[in-house]
Design an enzyme around this catalytic site. Structure first.
Site, mmCIF file in Angstrom:
data_model
loop_
_atom_site.group_PDB
_atom_site.id
_atom_site.type_symbol
_atom_site.label_atom_id
_atom_site.label_comp_id
_atom_site.label_asym_id
_atom_site.label_seq_id
_atom_site.Cartn_x
_atom_site.Cartn_y
_atom_site.Cartn_z
ATOM 1 N N GLU A 27 -11.323 5.899 -2.227
ATOM 2 C CA GLU A 27 -10.923 6.187 -0.901
ATOM 3 C C GLU A 27 -11.953 5.752 0.114
ATOM 4 O O GLU A 27 -12.422 5.593 0.860
ATOM 5 C CB GLU A 27 -11.051 7.541 -0.756
ATOM 6 N N GLU A 65 -0.078 10.698 5.345
ATOM 7 C CA GLU A 65 -0.147 9.088 5.136
ATOM 8 C C GLU A 65 1.675 8.297 4.790
ATOM 9 O O GLU A 65 1.630 8.123 4.980
ATOM 10 C CB GLU A 65 -0.733 9.151 3.710
ATOM 11 N N ASP A 97 0.579 -0.923 -0.041
ATOM 12 C CA ASP A 97 -0.510 -0.225 -0.243
ATOM 13 C C ASP A 97 1.178 0.784 0.172
ATOM 14 O O ASP A 97 0.478 1.890 0.037
ATOM 15 C CB ASP A 97 -1.214 0.307 0.819
ATOM 16 N N GLU A 103 -8.746 -3.230 -6.045
ATOM 17 C CA GLU A 103 -9.302 -3.413 -4.794
ATOM 18 C C GLU A 103 -9.732 -4.645 -4.105
ATOM 19 O O GLU A 103 -9.268 -4.689 -3.082
ATOM 20 C CB GLU A 103 -10.230 -1.849 -4.103
HETATM 21 C C1 LIG Z 1 -5.261 0.166 -2.397
HETATM 22 C C2 LIG Z 1 -5.609 1.394 -1.449
HETATM 23 N N1 LIG Z 1 -7.365 1.779 -2.094
HETATM 24 C C3 LIG Z 1 -7.687 3.332 -1.723
HETATM 25 C C4 LIG Z 1 -6.875 3.475 -0.464
HETATM 26 C C5 LIG Z 1 -6.981 4.411 -0.119
HETATM 27 O O1 LIG Z 1 -6.414 6.261 -0.102
HETATM 28 C C6 LIG Z 1 -5.243 3.223 -0.532
HETATM 29 N N2 LIG Z 1 -3.949 3.632 0.842
HETATM 30 N N3 LIG Z 1 -4.625 2.132 -0.677
#
Ligand SMILES: Cc1ncc(CO)c(N)n1
Length: 225
Positions: free
Chosen positions: A144, A92, A51, A214
């Site tokens: 999001e 973040e 991520d 996702e």
């Molecule tokens: C894969 C993914 N989707 C959405 C977000 C939301 O910011 C993230 N951090 N990572």
């Protein structure tokens, strides 16, 4: 929206139509395992490393969205909402670095998996000036919203989320982030209401692609792809 107004907003309509896919993304076995406390910590670490790579590609996507809003939006406040999103992403990125060091995940040595590369490439395709602001902002909302719904569920009544993962869930599951996603949804709905059939169907196809990516992204953390 008034109660007497029977008009169904576009995003609500799509969420009803694609409910099964949306639920696969927001109630995935990985996040459900966080919620019930059975999560495999190596899966969590895999997710964390992947991520971080995704978020690094997400920043230029949101920057491109800011540019589209500046050029195309009919409402000045869109810029401020997106700028707030960029500010949150700045925070973040720092959080990912701290969290990775806490879990001994070597970010610089993390190799992006195939699904991640494909998702990042998809983001890059949405950065093109040819892609309409309405399509891009709708994609932004979807990206999001999946994290917001997924992680808020890990904190809701009856959850047994391990203490050491609560901060992660809070990051996307907090009420402020929920409000922010709601604002993005309102922007997308407002734009979609004024859009041509062509833009609406492009935006819908984009939302479906986002939801599919996702699901695959969560799958990746289980070590299946
Ligand atoms: C894969 C993914 N989707 C959405 C977000 C939301 O910011 C993230 N951090 N990572």
């Amino acid at each position: 929206m008034e109660e007497s107004n029977k008009e169904i907003l576009m995003i609500q309509k799509w969420l009803n139509q694609h409910n099964e896919l949306y639920t696969s993304a927001t109630r995935h076995p990985f996040t459900l395992s966080i919620r019930d406390g059975s999560v495999d910590l190596s899966a969590f670490k895999r997710w964390l490393g992947q991520d971080y790579i995704f978020v690094r590609a997400f920043v230029p996507f949101v920057a491109s969205l800011l540019l589209k809003a500046w050029k195309e939006s009919d409402d000045d406040s869109d810029i401020e909402v997106i700028l707030g999103g960029i500010a949150a992403l700045n925070d973040e990125v720092s959080w990912f670095k701290r969290e990775a060091s806490k879990w001994s995940v070597p970010l610089s040595a993390t190799v992006p998996q195939k699904t991640n590369l494909e998702y990042c490439r998809f983001l890059e395709s949405l950065m093109s000036p040819e892609v309409d602001y309405t399509v891009a902002v709708t994609a932004f909302w979807a990206i999001e919203a999946v994290y917001q719904e997924s992680y808020a569920h890990c904190l809701s009544d009856g959850s047994k989320t391990p203490e050491e993962l609560k901060e992660t869930c809070q990051r996307w599951g907090n009420d402020g982030f929920g409000q922010y996603c709601h604002t993005l949804q309102n922007i997308a709905n407002r734009r979609l209401e004024k859009s041509s059939e062509d833009i609406i169907s492009k935006a819908e196809a984009t939302v479906i692609r986002v939801l599919e990516y996702e699901v695959e992204f969560w799958n990746m953390s289980r070590g299946e792809t």
